[in-house]
Motif scaffolding. Structure first.
Motif, PDB file in Angstrom:
ATOM      1  N   UNK A   3     -14.268 -15.650 104.727  1.00 54.02           N
ATOM      2  CA  UNK A   3     -14.611 -15.407 102.853  1.00 54.02           C
ATOM      3  C   UNK A   3     -14.712 -16.451 101.762  1.00 54.02           C
ATOM      4  N   UNK A   4     -14.273 -18.199 103.176  1.00 54.61           N
ATOM      5  CA  UNK A   4     -14.498 -19.048 102.509  1.00 54.61           C
ATOM      6  C   UNK A   4     -15.992 -19.912 102.802  1.00 54.61           C
ATOM      7  N   UNK A  26     -25.758 -11.999  92.156  1.00 49.95           N
ATOM      8  CA  UNK A  26     -25.517 -11.411  92.702  1.00 49.95           C
ATOM      9  C   UNK A  26     -25.115 -11.419  94.134  1.00 49.95           C
ATOM     10  N   UNK A  27     -25.297 -11.923  94.803  1.00 47.23           N
ATOM     11  CA  UNK A  27     -23.961 -12.262  95.842  1.00 47.23           C
ATOM     12  C   UNK A  27     -22.609 -12.785  95.603  1.00 47.23           C
ATOM     13  N   UNK A  28     -22.183 -12.839  94.419  1.00 51.36           N
ATOM     14  CA  UNK A  28     -20.640 -12.950  94.382  1.00 51.36           C
ATOM     15  C   UNK A  28     -20.634 -12.508  92.971  1.00 51.36           C
ATOM     16  N   UNK A  29     -21.392 -11.091  93.119  1.00 48.89           N
ATOM     17  CA  UNK A  29     -20.557  -9.889  91.752  1.00 48.89           C
ATOM     18  C   UNK A  29     -19.868  -9.499  92.658  1.00 48.89           C
ATOM     19  N   UNK A  31     -16.717  -7.482  94.706  1.00 46.31           N
ATOM     20  CA  UNK A  31     -15.259  -7.316  94.555  1.00 46.31           C
ATOM     21  C   UNK A  31     -13.644  -8.305  94.641  1.00 46.31           C
ATOM     22  N   UNK A  32     -14.694  -9.308  96.009  1.00 49.53           N
ATOM     23  CA  UNK A  32     -13.632 -10.446  96.157  1.00 49.53           C
ATOM     24  C   UNK A  32     -14.968 -11.764  95.425  1.00 49.53           C
ATOM     25  N   UNK A  33     -14.740 -12.072  94.262  1.00 49.84           N
ATOM     26  CA  UNK A  33     -14.996 -13.434  93.842  1.00 49.84           C
ATOM     27  C   UNK A  33     -15.235 -14.076  94.010  1.00 49.84           C
TER      28      UNK A  33
END
Length: 107
Positions: A3-4, A26-29, A31-33
């Motif tokens: 995730x990091x 869009x990549x950051x939208x 569930x795990x923002x």
């Protein structure tokens, strides 16, 4: 750890072009923002939008010194933000970083 790496890659993509900033949004939208990616997306998007907005008016100055200073200022800000994303640091851009964080706080 994965995730990091994903949030770091998203932050780096945000600085590549204005299209990269939109792709990073869009990549950051998901569930795990990521707060790290969101921070750099706000910085990069603000940097690109202000570059285009102010660059339009600087283009009418018809002076190579004004234009050169403008490009140099934005290039230094871009390098500062890009290196912060590569190094995994959340450093605000000098002069305009806090403004961009407040302006785009919903991203």
């Amino acid at each position: 750890m994965e995730n990091q790496d994903k949030s770091k890659n998203t932050a780096i993509i945000a600085y590549l072009t204005i299209i990269g900033a939109v792709i990073a949004i869009f990549m950051n939208q998901e569930d795990n923002k990521s707060a790290f990616a969101s921070f750099h997306i706000r910085q990069a998007l603000g940097l690109f939008l202000s570059f285009f907005l102010l660059g339009y008016f600087v283009g009418y100055a018809d002076s190579w010194t004004v234009t050169s200073a403008f490009y140099l200022f934005y290039f230094i800000l871009w390098i500062y933000g890009f290196l912060g994303a590569v190094q995994g640091q959340m450093r605000e851009l000098p002069v305009v970083g806090a403004f961009f964080q407040n302006l785009f706080k919903t991203l």
